[in-house]
Design a protein around this motif. Structure first.
Motif, PDB file in Angstrom:
ATOM      1  N   GLN A   1       3.630   4.216   1.301  1.00 34.57           N
ATOM      2  CA  GLN A   1       4.007   4.929   2.520  1.00 34.57           C
ATOM      3  C   GLN A   1       3.089   6.111   2.767  1.00 34.57           C
ATOM      4  O   GLN A   1       2.603   6.736   1.832  1.00 34.57           O
ATOM      5  CB  GLN A   1       5.442   5.453   2.399  1.00 34.57           C
ATOM      6  N   LYS A   2       2.900   6.436   4.043  1.00 34.55           N
ATOM      7  CA  LYS A   2       2.148   7.618   4.465  1.00 34.55           C
ATOM      8  C   LYS A   2       2.926   8.271   5.599  1.00 34.55           C
ATOM      9  O   LYS A   2       3.567   7.581   6.397  1.00 34.55           O
ATOM     10  CB  LYS A   2       0.751   7.247   4.977  1.00 34.55           C
TER      11      LYS A   2
ATOM     12  N   PHE B   1       0.816  -1.213   0.000  1.00 33.03           N
ATOM     13  CA  PHE B   1       0.000   0.000   0.000  1.00 33.03           C
ATOM     14  C   PHE B   1       0.853   1.268   0.000  1.00 33.03           C
ATOM     15  O   PHE B   1       0.325   2.369   0.000  1.00 33.03           O
ATOM     16  CB  PHE B   1      -0.939   0.001   1.216  1.00 33.03           C
TER      17      PHE B   1
ATOM     18  N   GLU C   1      -4.034   7.134   9.283  1.00 38.25           N
ATOM     19  CA  GLU C   1      -3.308   6.816   8.053  1.00 38.25           C
ATOM     20  C   GLU C   1      -4.225   6.001   7.151  1.00 38.25           C
ATOM     21  O   GLU C   1      -4.420   4.814   7.373  1.00 38.25           O
ATOM     22  CB  GLU C   1      -2.026   6.015   8.339  1.00 38.25           C
TER      23      GLU C   1
ATOM     24  N   PHE D   1      -4.533   4.417   3.790  1.00 35.43           N
ATOM     25  CA  PHE D   1      -3.662   3.994   2.697  1.00 35.43           C
ATOM     26  C   PHE D   1      -4.416   3.788   1.387  1.00 35.43           C
ATOM     27  O   PHE D   1      -3.820   3.414   0.389  1.00 35.43           O
ATOM     28  CB  PHE D   1      -2.913   2.710   3.090  1.00 35.43           C
TER      29      PHE D   1
END
Length: 162
Positions: free
Chosen positions: A57-58, A55, A64, A66
């Motif tokens: 990066q955040k 998924f 978060e 995704f």
């Protein structure tokens, strides 16, 4: 010399006569029979699912999200009955901060149906499911992983009728 020639001619005649008696001639037409048999048996039913889905990066935040990713699957069915199938999924680990959905079904440690097909074809049935991943309350930078366990159940006539 005459005796020798005469005896050679006589020997040659005896040889030709004896070889012509031993010669056998085949028929012009020969016949035969071959039995050919085969059997159709039930084959395998298999489920193949993408081994990994990333998924991305955040940045660290309160929530978060995704987004969604597609997970591809293939049900290979050589069972001989085309009555559909159900694919169920469950998480093999628990995390109160995670929300992982397949379609509209949120996964937990209990298997839940995420794909139900009322019919399938003999051979490969390829499709995909949409997975959505969201974490809430993550308070440190870390790599988050989840493991999904999939199971396939062949459909029956009764299940399709309902």
């Amino acid at each position: 010399m005459k005796k020798m020639i005469l005896s050679a001619v006589l020997c040659g005649g005896v040889l030709v006569a004896s070889s012509s008696m031993l010669t056998v001639h085949a028929d012009d037409t020969l016949t035969g029979t071959t039995a050919v048999s085969s059997e159709v048996v039930k084959g395998d039913v298999t489920l193949k699912v993408d081994a990994a889905t990333d998924f991305g990066q955040k940045a660290l935040s309160a929530v978060e999200d995704f987004g969604t990713k597609d997970i591809n699957y293939t049900v290979t069915d050589y069972s001989g009955d085309v009555k559909g199938f159900t694919i169920s999924a469950k998480l093999t680990d628990t995390d109160a901060k995670r929300s992982l959905k397949i379609g509209e079904v949120e996964l937990s440690d209990t298997a839940a149906p995420v794909v139900t097909k009322t019919a399938d074809v003999v051979g490969e049935n390829t499709d995909k499911v949409s997975a959505a991943l969201k974490y809430t309350g993550v308070d440190k930078v870390q790599k988050l992983t989840s493991s999904i366990e999939w199971s396939l159940t062949k459909g029956t006539t009764l299940q399709i009728a309902e």
